[in-house]
Structure formats: C-alpha cells, structure tokens
Motif scaffolding. Structure first.
Motif, PDB file in Angstrom:
ATOM      1  N   ALA A  26      -8.011   1.574   2.156  1.00  0.00           N
ATOM      2  CA  ALA A  26      -8.330   2.084   0.860  1.00  0.00           C
ATOM      3  C   ALA A  26      -7.529   1.540  -0.153  1.00  0.00           C
ATOM      4  O   ALA A  26      -7.770   1.077  -1.154  1.00  0.00           O
ATOM      5  CB  ALA A  26      -7.935   3.468   0.803  1.00  0.00           C
ATOM      6  N   GLY A  27      -6.170   0.970   0.246  1.00  0.00           N
ATOM      7  CA  GLY A  27      -5.248   0.078  -0.704  1.00  0.00           C
ATOM      8  C   GLY A  27      -6.020  -1.171  -1.038  1.00  0.00           C
ATOM      9  O   GLY A  27      -6.008  -1.662  -2.246  1.00  0.00           O
ATOM     10  N   ILE A  28      -6.417  -1.932  -0.040  1.00  0.00           N
ATOM     11  CA  ILE A  28      -6.910  -3.099   0.049  1.00  0.00           C
ATOM     12  C   ILE A  28      -8.300  -3.161  -0.751  1.00  0.00           C
ATOM     13  O   ILE A  28      -8.818  -3.877  -1.674  1.00  0.00           O
ATOM     14  CB  ILE A  28      -7.139  -3.757   1.327  1.00  0.00           C
ATOM     15  N   PHE A  29      -9.180  -1.985  -0.420  1.00  0.00           N
ATOM     16  CA  PHE A  29     -10.503  -1.917  -1.355  1.00  0.00           C
ATOM     17  C   PHE A  29     -10.075  -1.842  -2.696  1.00  0.00           C
ATOM     18  O   PHE A  29     -11.137  -2.170  -3.329  1.00  0.00           O
ATOM     19  CB  PHE A  29     -11.087  -0.504  -0.494  1.00  0.00           C
ATOM     20  N   ALA A  30      -9.161  -0.824  -3.068  1.00  0.00           N
ATOM     21  CA  ALA A  30      -8.822  -0.678  -4.343  1.00  0.00           C
ATOM     22  C   ALA A  30      -8.415  -1.899  -4.944  1.00  0.00           C
ATOM     23  O   ALA A  30      -8.703  -2.146  -6.196  1.00  0.00           O
ATOM     24  CB  ALA A  30      -8.171   0.455  -4.553  1.00  0.00           C
ATOM     25  N   GLY A  31      -7.857  -2.714  -4.230  1.00  0.00           N
ATOM     26  CA  GLY A  31      -7.060  -3.919  -4.959  1.00  0.00           C
ATOM     27  C   GLY A  31      -8.314  -5.059  -5.266  1.00  0.00           C
ATOM     28  O   GLY A  31      -8.423  -5.468  -6.434  1.00  0.00           O
ATOM     29  N   ILE A  32      -9.112  -5.073  -4.261  1.00  0.00           N
ATOM     30  CA  ILE A  32     -10.400  -5.910  -4.496  1.00  0.00           C
ATOM     31  C   ILE A  32     -11.270  -5.361  -5.756  1.00  0.00           C
ATOM     32  O   ILE A  32     -11.858  -6.185  -6.373  1.00  0.00           O
ATOM     33  CB  ILE A  32     -11.067  -6.020  -3.236  1.00  0.00           C
ATOM     34  N   ALA A  33     -11.440  -4.057  -5.650  1.00  0.00           N
ATOM     35  CA  ALA A  33     -12.449  -3.496  -6.785  1.00  0.00           C
ATOM     36  C   ALA A  33     -11.833  -3.785  -8.110  1.00  0.00           C
ATOM     37  O   ALA A  33     -12.447  -4.096  -9.018  1.00  0.00           O
ATOM     38  CB  ALA A  33     -12.493  -1.861  -6.430  1.00  0.00           C
ATOM     39  N   LEU A  34     -10.337  -3.726  -8.204  1.00  0.00           N
ATOM     40  CA  LEU A  34      -9.715  -4.175  -9.514  1.00  0.00           C
ATOM     41  C   LEU A  34      -9.917  -5.550  -9.981  1.00  0.00           C
ATOM     42  O   LEU A  34     -10.151  -5.998 -11.003  1.00  0.00           O
ATOM     43  CB  LEU A  34      -8.287  -3.613  -9.722  1.00  0.00           C
ATOM     44  N   ALA A  35      -9.673  -6.412  -8.959  1.00  0.00           N
ATOM     45  CA  ALA A  35      -9.823  -7.938  -9.246  1.00  0.00           C
ATOM     46  C   ALA A  35     -11.093  -8.703  -9.182  1.00  0.00           C
ATOM     47  O   ALA A  35     -11.283  -9.413 -10.006  1.00  0.00           O
ATOM     48  CB  ALA A  35      -9.102  -8.635  -7.745  1.00  0.00           C
ATOM     49  N   ALA A  36     -11.981  -7.950  -8.467  1.00  0.00           N
ATOM     50  CA  ALA A  36     -13.505  -8.385  -8.588  1.00  0.00           C
ATOM     51  C   ALA A  36     -14.128  -7.976  -9.998  1.00  0.00           C
ATOM     52  O   ALA A  36     -15.207  -7.374  -9.859  1.00  0.00           O
ATOM     53  CB  ALA A  36     -14.156  -7.926  -7.345  1.00  0.00           C
ATOM     54  N   THR A  37     -13.916  -8.472 -10.843  1.00  0.00           N
ATOM     55  CA  THR A  37     -14.457  -8.342 -12.259  1.00  0.00           C
ATOM     56  C   THR A  37     -15.647  -9.345 -12.143  1.00  0.00           C
ATOM     57  O   THR A  37     -15.849 -10.269 -11.352  1.00  0.00           O
ATOM     58  CB  THR A  37     -13.553  -8.756 -13.223  1.00  0.00           C
ATOM     59  N   GLU A  38     -16.488  -9.168 -13.125  1.00  0.00           N
ATOM     60  CA  GLU A  38     -17.693 -10.026 -13.375  1.00  0.00           C
ATOM     61  C   GLU A  38     -17.209 -11.731 -13.430  1.00  0.00           C
ATOM     62  O   GLU A  38     -18.052 -12.377 -12.826  1.00  0.00           O
ATOM     63  CB  GLU A  38     -18.452  -9.779 -14.640  1.00  0.00           C
ATOM     64  N   GLU A  39     -16.356 -11.817 -13.930  1.00  0.00           N
ATOM     65  CA  GLU A  39     -15.881 -13.383 -13.894  1.00  0.00           C
ATOM     66  C   GLU A  39     -15.532 -13.815 -12.852  1.00  0.00           C
ATOM     67  O   GLU A  39     -15.497 -14.831 -12.353  1.00  0.00           O
ATOM     68  CB  GLU A  39     -14.514 -13.456 -15.049  1.00  0.00           C
ATOM     69  N   ARG A  40     -14.620 -12.963 -11.911  1.00  0.00           N
ATOM     70  CA  ARG A  40     -14.053 -13.294 -10.566  1.00  0.00           C
ATOM     71  C   ARG A  40     -14.805 -13.120  -9.466  1.00  0.00           C
ATOM     72  O   ARG A  40     -14.541 -13.760  -8.442  1.00  0.00           O
ATOM     73  CB  ARG A  40     -12.645 -12.672 -10.648  1.00  0.00           C
ATOM     74  N   ALA A  41     -15.815 -12.231  -9.592  1.00  0.00           N
ATOM     75  CA  ALA A  41     -16.589 -11.869  -8.510  1.00  0.00           C
ATOM     76  C   ALA A  41     -17.074 -12.880  -7.815  1.00  0.00           C
ATOM     77  O   ALA A  41     -17.223 -13.141  -6.503  1.00  0.00           O
ATOM     78  CB  ALA A  41     -17.564 -10.936  -8.656  1.00  0.00           C
TER      79      ALA A  41
END
Length: 262
Positions: A26-41
């Motif tokens: 869950a921690g990894i999933f949340a971290g990726i969700a925060l990092a995967a913005t439209e610019e970085r996705a």
C-alpha cells in the motif's frame, strides 16, 4: 525475526505477516500514485514490463534458497531427536544385561535425563538459549556408571561396550539437536527477501501507473504471494519454536516407566 513472532499461534503469525506485506504494498502504491502526475506518468510508464519476469525469477530464487535452508534444518533436527531416542532406547534394553542394582540405577538416570530434556532443554531451544557447555548430569552419571563397572564374564563385557556406544551416540545426537536449534534465517536474508519483493512491487506499480485499479489488483496479488512465501518460511524457520515445531514425543515414548520396565 524475533522470538515473539516465532512463538505466535499460526493464525496470528499469518495476520502479522500479511498485514506487514500489504502495508508495504500500500505504501508503494500510494507513493507511485503521488509521483505519477500527468507530466511524469509518461516517463514512469516507459519502464519496460520485461523487468517483471526477471524480478519475479530472482524473488523466486531467494525464496527457494531460503526455504532449502529451513527444510534442511528441520530435517536435521528431526533426525537428531530420532537418533537420540533410538540410542537411549538401546541403552534401556541393554541395561537388562546388567546386575539388578545397576540396571535400576541406569534406567532411573535415563528417565531423569529425558525428563530434564523435555522440561528444561526444549523451552530453552525454542528461545535459542540451549548451550553445549554443560553435559546433562544424568547422562554423564550414566556414562560414568557404565564405564566404571566391572563386567562379570564376556556377556557383561559386551553389554558394557554396547552401552557406552549407545550413551555416546545419545550425547552426540543431543549436541546435534542443540546446534540445529540455534539455526535460523538471518536478518540479512529477510531484508534481501523483502527488498526484492519491494522492487517487484515498485515495477508492477510503475508499469500500471496509468491504471490505478489494475495496478492495485496486480500489486495485491503479488503481495499475497510474498506474504504466503514468508509465512511458510517463518513458520518453519526455527525447528523447535512455534506452533509447527519438533516435539519431544520420541524421547517420551522411550522413557523407562520404572524399575524393571522397558
């Protein structure tokens, strides 16, 4: 892993391990969700899915090597207890060839030794506190009794020789079970196992970063596999600790019931 986890009932151990693994996922999933913005996705999505099979294979190898150690320790511990019980049973049977007084004393010493092993050594082995520094007094006294006896005729001489061999075998088997009781999967292996699992979870999340539901399902399934593997290893990690452990039944079954009984 610590004593408190190894000595938990199996259902509680499963709850702790699964909860920790799901929390990691869950921690990894949340971290990726925060990092995967439209610019970085788009950049994150560029990570090759071909990494998944490689990471999965490496994780599988880690599990296989760790499990091989655990199964080996368990087999060695079980064999040592069986060999010790067999040697003591031989000593009890051979005692029938001794004079009545010595037979009674030897049987009593074997009974005291088994009682001490079950009541004192087994709990100590469960906490990896058993030591080889001191020889159990009953077994040492039994060996001394047999060594110092004066055989009357060839028959008693043969019995004396076989008794010494049986008692020495029992001592050696005890040494082996205590040595195995100190074996465990070391912290470095646990950290490496979970680090490899975290790497695989991270890649799964990155590959599916544009599909939150698919990412959550894939990471959840892999985390379940990780937790199952860790539970299987942890439940058998220490041969003499936990709900799934080697019990002293073989020794209790050969314990002499009293004078003149075998």
């Amino acid at each position: 892993m610590s004593d408190w986890l190894h000595n938990l009932p199996l259902p509680l151990m499963a709850v702790v391990i699964f909860a920790f693994t799901y929390l990691l996922a869950a921690g990894i999933f949340a971290g990726i969700a925060l990092a995967a913005t439209e610019e970085r996705a788009k950049s994150l999505k560029a990570i090759s899915p071909g990494m998944l099979p490689v990471l999965g294979i490496i994780f599988g190898l880690f599990v296989a090597f760790t499990a091989a150690q655990v199964w080996g320790d368990s087999d060695r511990a079980s064999a040592a207890v069986s060999r010790e019980a067999s040697a003591l049973r031989s000593a009890v049977l051979l005692a029938g060839g001794l004079p009545t007084e010595q037979e009674t004393k030897l049987r009593g010493l074997v009974r005291d030794y088994v009682g001490q092993a079950v009541a004192v050594e087994w709990p100590m082995m469960a906490h990896q506190q058993a030591s080889l520094k001191v020889t159990p007094p009953p077994l040492a006294e039994a060996l001394q009794l047999v060594v110092t006896m004066t055989p009357q005729g060839t028959g008693q001489a043969n019995v004396q020789r076989e008794l010494i061999a049986a008692l020495e075998q029992a001592l050696d088997a005890r040494r082996q079970r205590i040595i195995v009781s100190l074996a465990a999967v070391n912290p470095v292996k646990w950290w490496c196992l979970y680090l490899q699992a975290a790497c695989a979870l991270l890649v799964i999340g990155l590959v599916h970063c544009d599909n939150r539901l698919g990412s959550a399902i894939a990471m959840g399934l892999f985390a379940t596999g990780v937790a199952t593997s860790v539970l299987l290893i942890a439940a058998h990690d220490r041969p003499f600790a936990g709900q799934i452990s080697i019990q002293p039944e073989p020794l209790l079954q050969i314990m002499p019931e009293g004078p003149g009984k075998g």
